[in-house]
Design a protein around this motif. Structure first.
Motif, PDB file in Angstrom:
ATOM      1  N   SER A  36      88.280   7.577  -7.264  1.00  0.00           N
ATOM      2  CA  SER A  36      89.523   6.857  -7.472  1.00  0.00           C
ATOM      3  C   SER A  36      90.054   7.070  -8.883  1.00  0.00           C
ATOM      4  O   SER A  36      91.242   6.938  -9.128  1.00  0.00           O
ATOM      5  N   SER A  37      89.193   7.412  -9.829  1.00  0.00           N
ATOM      6  CA  SER A  37      89.648   7.615 -11.200  1.00  0.00           C
ATOM      7  C   SER A  37      90.463   8.881 -11.339  1.00  0.00           C
ATOM      8  O   SER A  37      91.170   9.069 -12.319  1.00  0.00           O
ATOM      9  N   ARG A  38      90.402   9.752 -10.314  1.00  0.00           N
ATOM     10  CA  ARG A  38      91.135  11.000 -10.386  1.00  0.00           C
ATOM     11  C   ARG A  38      92.258  11.056  -9.371  1.00  0.00           C
ATOM     12  O   ARG A  38      92.800  12.102  -9.088  1.00  0.00           O
ATOM     13  N   SER A  39      92.640   9.950  -8.800  1.00  0.00           N
ATOM     14  CA  SER A  39      93.800   9.945  -7.911  1.00  0.00           C
ATOM     15  C   SER A  39      95.044   9.900  -8.761  1.00  0.00           C
ATOM     16  O   SER A  39      95.057   9.336  -9.853  1.00  0.00           O
ATOM     17  N   ASP A  40      96.141  10.520  -8.291  1.00  0.00           N
ATOM     18  CA  ASP A  40      97.347  10.540  -9.084  1.00  0.00           C
ATOM     19  C   ASP A  40      98.183   9.296  -8.818  1.00  0.00           C
ATOM     20  O   ASP A  40      97.836   8.444  -8.024  1.00  0.00           O
ATOM     21  N   ASN A 250      98.343   0.343  -4.177  1.00  0.00           N
ATOM     22  CA  ASN A 250      97.017   0.304  -4.821  1.00  0.00           C
ATOM     23  C   ASN A 250      96.447   1.719  -4.919  1.00  0.00           C
ATOM     24  O   ASN A 250      95.446   2.043  -4.269  1.00  0.00           O
ATOM     25  N   GLN A 252      94.658   3.296  -6.958  1.00  0.00           N
ATOM     26  CA  GLN A 252      93.300   3.493  -7.485  1.00  0.00           C
ATOM     27  C   GLN A 252      92.218   2.882  -6.602  1.00  0.00           C
ATOM     28  O   GLN A 252      91.043   2.900  -6.965  1.00  0.00           O
ATOM     29  N   ASP A 253      92.596   2.307  -5.472  1.00  0.00           N
ATOM     30  CA  ASP A 253      91.641   1.611  -4.605  1.00  0.00           C
ATOM     31  C   ASP A 253      90.822   2.626  -3.805  1.00  0.00           C
ATOM     32  O   ASP A 253      91.331   3.270  -2.883  1.00  0.00           O
ATOM     33  N   GLN A 257      91.417   4.681  -0.131  1.00  0.00           N
ATOM     34  CA  GLN A 257      91.377   6.141  -0.096  1.00  0.00           C
ATOM     35  C   GLN A 257      90.408   6.617   0.988  1.00  0.00           C
ATOM     36  O   GLN A 257      90.692   7.573   1.717  1.00  0.00           O
TER      37      GLN A 257
END
Length: 282
Positions: A36-40, A250, A252-253, A257
């Protein structure tokens, strides 16, 4: 007797120490999960291998059988012949985010259910607005008739970057009737002169009613629970729309994802699951 006991005790200590050493060296195998830390900003996914997953159990989509009568047919992937004036070659083809089945005779059926009068469709579009392509969405009544009545046609603007776009049926157009099937088309003409065939996807949508009990449950359920209810009842369009809206709110969730990846994997569209959901354009 004491002289014999001492070597035995020493042997047991050594054996126990070796066993602990072997256990500590055993590799831990973990399933891939989502980073999630690498989602745009728009909800694109990135896969992060070799990390433990702590996500909740994902929901299962229960795909209903195709209704009796003529097979819906359809096309879930675009794929026109690409000539000098044809479509630009891309890594991924134009794709409709809709369930499909492939029969033994290689016939593909693209079909899904909705419960609302004015549903939304989602498409992965690999082309961008810098290309002079003509894009249209069309909805017709009576998909099995040669004289199908067109009830909606809209020119679609290509996005700023490749990704998943949403096309909604406006509230000022005729509402979908219950238990009636409609055929939709999403077409990209890459040749203004139309000398080359377009790339397109098409399928059939049917509006159905849910039981009074399910409707009541949906009225009081929070969005994640509503998504699960729609998925379990085989209502594709509202399941997809609900989950897409949740992911955009959301981004970053990691659990959302994972749900999105699982949902698209369940209909064999893994390759577009990591693509961004783009903002809705007028």
């Amino acid at each position: 007797m004491n002289s014999n006991a001492q070597p035995i005790k020493l042997f047991l200590v050594v054996a126990f120490s070796c066993t602990n050493l072997l256990v500590s060296l055993t590799p831990v195998l973990a399933k891939p999960t989502l980073d999630s830390s690498r989602s745009d900003a728009y909800g694109g996914l990135r896969l992060r291998p070799q990390t433990k997953t702590t996500l909740a159990q994902v929901t299962t989509f229960n795909q209903p059988p195709i209704p009796p009568g003529p097979a819906p047919g359809g096309r879930v992937r675009g794929g026109a012949k690409r000539g000098p004036a044809g479509c630009k070659i891309t890594k991924l083809d134009l794709t409709a985010l809709v369930p499909f089945t492939q029969e033994a005779n290689s016939v593909v059926n693209v079909w899904g259910q909705t419960t609302v009068e004015h549903p939304s469709w989602f498409f992965y579009v690999p082309y961008t607005k810098d290309l002079p392509y003509i894009v249209e969405f069309v909805l017709q009544e009576d998909p099995d008739s040669k004289d199908s009545k067109e009830i909606y046609r809209k020119a679609i603007a290509l996005p700023d970057k490749p990704g998943v776009i949403r096309v909604s049926l406006p509230t000022n157009t005729p509402a979908l009737a219950v238990d009636k099937q409609y055929r939709w088309f999403f077409t990209i003409n890459c040749d203004k002169e139309k000398n080359s065939p377009p790339t397109y996807v098409e399928g059939v949508i049917k509006r159905v009613n849910l039981s009074a009990e399910t409707v009541k449950e949906l009225e009081t359920a929070e969005p994640r629970k509503r998504y699960a209810i729609y998925a379990q009842k085989g209502i594709w369009y509202e399941a997809l729309t609900t989950l897409a809206e949740l992911r955009q709110k959301n981004p970053q969730d990691a659990a959302l994802q994972a749900e999105w990846l699982n949902l698209l994997r369940s209909i064999r569209l893994d390759d577009v699951a990591a693509e961004s959901i783009l903002p809705v354009t007028p």
